[in-house]
Scaffold this active site. Structure first.
Site, PDB file in Angstrom:
ATOM      1  CB  CYS A 103      -3.132   6.116  11.227  1.00  0.00           C
ATOM      2  SG  CYS A 103      -3.990   4.718  10.538  1.00  0.00           S
ATOM      3  NE  ARG A 161       1.831  11.249   7.423  1.00  0.00           N
ATOM      4  CZ  ARG A 161       2.021  12.445   7.911  1.00  0.00           C
ATOM      5  NH1 ARG A 161       1.011  13.204   8.242  1.00  0.00           N
ATOM      6  NH2 ARG A 161       3.236  12.900   8.078  1.00  0.00           N
ATOM      7  CE  LYS A 214      -1.616   1.659   3.921  1.00  0.00           C
ATOM      8  NZ  LYS A 214      -1.409   3.062   4.267  1.00  0.00           N
ATOM      9  CG  ASN A 215       2.559   2.738   3.501  1.00  0.00           C
ATOM     10  OD1 ASN A 215       1.396   3.102   3.369  1.00  0.00           O
ATOM     11  ND2 ASN A 215       3.102   2.475   4.679  1.00  0.00           N
ATOM     12  NE  ARG A 254       2.020   9.848  10.483  1.00  0.00           N
ATOM     13  CZ  ARG A 254       1.530   8.773   9.890  1.00  0.00           C
ATOM     14  NH1 ARG A 254       0.334   8.350  10.173  1.00  0.00           N
ATOM     15  NH2 ARG A 254       2.244   8.121   9.005  1.00  0.00           N
ATOM     16  N   PRO A 255       4.652  15.816  11.648  1.00  0.00           N
ATOM     17  CG  PRO A 255       6.731  16.402  12.542  1.00  0.00           C
ATOM     18  CD  PRO A 255       5.572  15.474  12.749  1.00  0.00           C
ATOM     19  CB  ILE A 256       5.064  17.427   6.158  1.00  0.00           C
ATOM     20  CG1 ILE A 256       4.268  18.727   6.099  1.00  0.00           C
ATOM     21  CG2 ILE A 256       4.131  16.241   6.291  1.00  0.00           C
ATOM     22  CD1 ILE A 256       3.522  18.890   4.762  1.00  0.00           C
ATOM     23  CG  ASP A 257       9.939  19.228  10.102  1.00  0.00           C
ATOM     24  OD1 ASP A 257       9.145  18.311  10.392  1.00  0.00           O
ATOM     25  OD2 ASP A 257      11.147  19.194  10.399  1.00  0.00           O
ATOM     26  CD  GLN A 258      13.628  17.276   8.356  1.00  0.00           C
ATOM     27  OE1 GLN A 258      14.647  17.195   7.664  1.00  0.00           O
ATOM     28  NE2 GLN A 258      13.490  18.194   9.300  1.00  0.00           N
ATOM     29  NE  ARG A 317      -6.532   4.839   6.226  1.00  0.00           N
ATOM     30  CZ  ARG A 317      -5.666   5.566   6.901  1.00  0.00           C
ATOM     31  NH1 ARG A 317      -5.934   5.948   8.112  1.00  0.00           N
ATOM     32  NH2 ARG A 317      -4.525   5.913   6.357  1.00  0.00           N
ATOM     33  CG  ASP A 353       3.526   1.001   9.540  1.00  0.00           C
ATOM     34  OD1 ASP A 353       3.332   1.868  10.411  1.00  0.00           O
ATOM     35  OD2 ASP A 353       3.505   1.261   8.312  1.00  0.00           O
TER      36      ASP A 353
END
Ligand code: UD1
Length: 430
Positions: free
Chosen positions: A117, A93, A22-23, A122-126, A397, A305
């Site tokens: 989830c 996500r 999935k990912n 869950r930051p996305i700064d990077q 999901r 996970d």
């Protein structure tokens, strides 16, 4: 509201076939819009996250043709909109991958800040740091990330944390940036490699995926391809723990055993026999398993996970086990549900101490998120009596035909949506 009802307490035995990852698929589907030519993607898992993603891709104007359950054809020459709709994306996500793909191809992207989830902040700064380093201007307005660049330039980027999402996202944008980009301290997960392989099959020039450093020589355009997604290591690992927790004997087919090494090592430590074949693994658990300690880490470490699945198995093992969750801070919620089934658990910060008990008892529990939900299903199968799992929308999901695959290895599990169906199941199983 759909639920799983389970009558557990017997070993799972047989063979189960694993679907596509999935990912990896979430990122690959989005990367498919980076060419105007037609892309054919196979071994797609038929799960709700993927279907939502395909809808979002068609909403921006791309042609999406589902050939069968596991195959899709995408042609993005008709894309007319670089703004992603909030409603369709808030639950996924992987929606952040539109940032890298649209920025790379169209030099502009407007994407709602991602949902997914509820396993912690869950930051996305990077991701944003990477896009800025490639020359994009990035702002956040009314919950939308807006990234724009006149042209994308190569850069040398050192990520502060190892992030799967940031590695893939920045790699996608850099694939079409001018010059040679170097990404350091990147994630090495199999799906990072799969996305790099997919982009390379479209004509990108990406080297080093799977190591700490990825080198990308930007290309002006990408072309058509046909690609098959790798097997899902988390789905595979979930069935491996289902075998272990129920003292079963299950052969998990269509896997890459190398990707499962961290899981395999823990199962062996706990007392399972694990046999590896070219594209299958067999897990046999004869006696009660033993306790162990585990710390979640980026690949090739033990995956976050797979944390709930080992946690459930520890709850039934002999001795005291310890889990240290080092990736996400909110991933122990399933342990509260498991305690309601009789598990002996103590949580301190990012550590859970689990004193194994001989048996759990069936209860009505709620899936707090995708993997935790699957783990509670495992708990139900390892428990005598009836367990009802609510909120299975989370499980759907990421697991295709989960109940059907489990029935195939002997589980007594049914998807129900009414009290009448629950009573019918109870009568059937006695
Ligand atoms: C992906 C997976 C998820 C898996 C996780 C870790 C998808 C859609 N999801 O999530 O199933 O649990 O990898 O294997 O593929 N971080 C930052 N800043 C950032 C990005 C991340 O601080 O910009 C932190 C996160 O808070 C976390 C760690 O880095 O502590 C790892 O997160 P990351 O690898 O990015 O996870 P996701 O890509 O969100």
């Amino acid at each position: 509201m759909e639920q799983y009802i389970i009558k557990g307490g017997h070993p799972l035995v047989g063979e189960v076939e694993i679907g596509g990852a999935k990912n990896a698929a979430l990122a690959i589907l989005v990367a498919a819009i980076m060419t105007d030519e037609t892309v054919l993607i196979d071994n797609l898992p038929d799960v709700s996250d993927i279907n939502v993603m395909l809808e979002a891709i068609s909403e921006i104007g791309a042609m999406v043709q589902r050939i069968d359950r596991h195959t899709v054809r995408i042609n993005a020459s008709t894309v007319k909109n670089v703004s992603i709709d909030y409603d369709s994306m808030k639950k996924i996500r992987g929606s952040y991958y539109f940032l890298g793909a649209l920025l790379g191809k169209y030099h502009r992207a407007e994407v709602p800040l991602p949902g997914g989830c509820n396993i912690g902040s869950r930051p996305i700064d990077q991701h944003l740091k990477g896009f800025r380093a490639l020359g994009a201007e990035v702002t956040i307005e009314s919950g939308m990330v807006i990234a724009e660049a006149e042209e994308l330039k190569c850069s040398h980027i050192f990520f502060d944390v190892v992030s799967v999402g940031a590695t893939i996202n920045v790699m996608m944008a850099a694939a079409m940036a001018e010059g040679k980009t170097i990404l350091e301290n990147v994630a090495k997960e199999p799906h990072v490699v799969d996305v790099a392989n997919f982009l390379n099959s479209m004509g990108a020039n990406i080297k080093g995926a799977g190591t700490d450093v990825i080198r990308i020589k930007g290309v002006p355009r990408l072309h058509k391809t046909e690609y098959s997604i790798i097997p899902d290591q988390i789905e595979a690992g979930t069935f491996m723990f289902a075998a272990a927790a129920t003292k079963g004997d299950v052969t998990v087919l269509n896997v890459i055993p190398k990707h499962l090494e961290a899981t395999t090592a823990k199962l062996i430590e706990m007392g399972c026999e694990v046999e590896e074949f070219d594209d299958a693994v067999r897990v046999v658990a004869k006696d009660r398993l033993k306790s162990t300690h585990v710390k979640t880490l980026p690949y090739p470490g033990y995956p976050t996970d797979m944390q709930p699945q080992i946690g459930v198995t520890m709850a039934l093992s002999e001795g005291t086990s310890v889990i240290t969750e080092s990736i996400f801070e909110n991933r122990f919620k399933y342990l509260d549900e498991l305690s309601r089934m009789g598990a002996n658990v103590k949580i301190e910060g990012n550590t859970a101490i689990i004193a194994g008990v001989e048996r759990l008892s069936g209860a009505r529990v709620g899936a707090p998120d995708l993997r935790a939900g699957a783990a509670l299903v495992i708990a139900g199968m390892a428990t005598e009596g009836i367990t009802i799992v609510d909120d299975i929308i989370y499980i759907q999901r990421g697991y295709e035909r989960f109940d059907e695959k489990l029935r195939g290895i002997g589980a007594m599990i049914e998807l129900v949506s009414s009290e009448k169906e629950i009573q019918k199941f109870k009568l059937k199983v006695g």
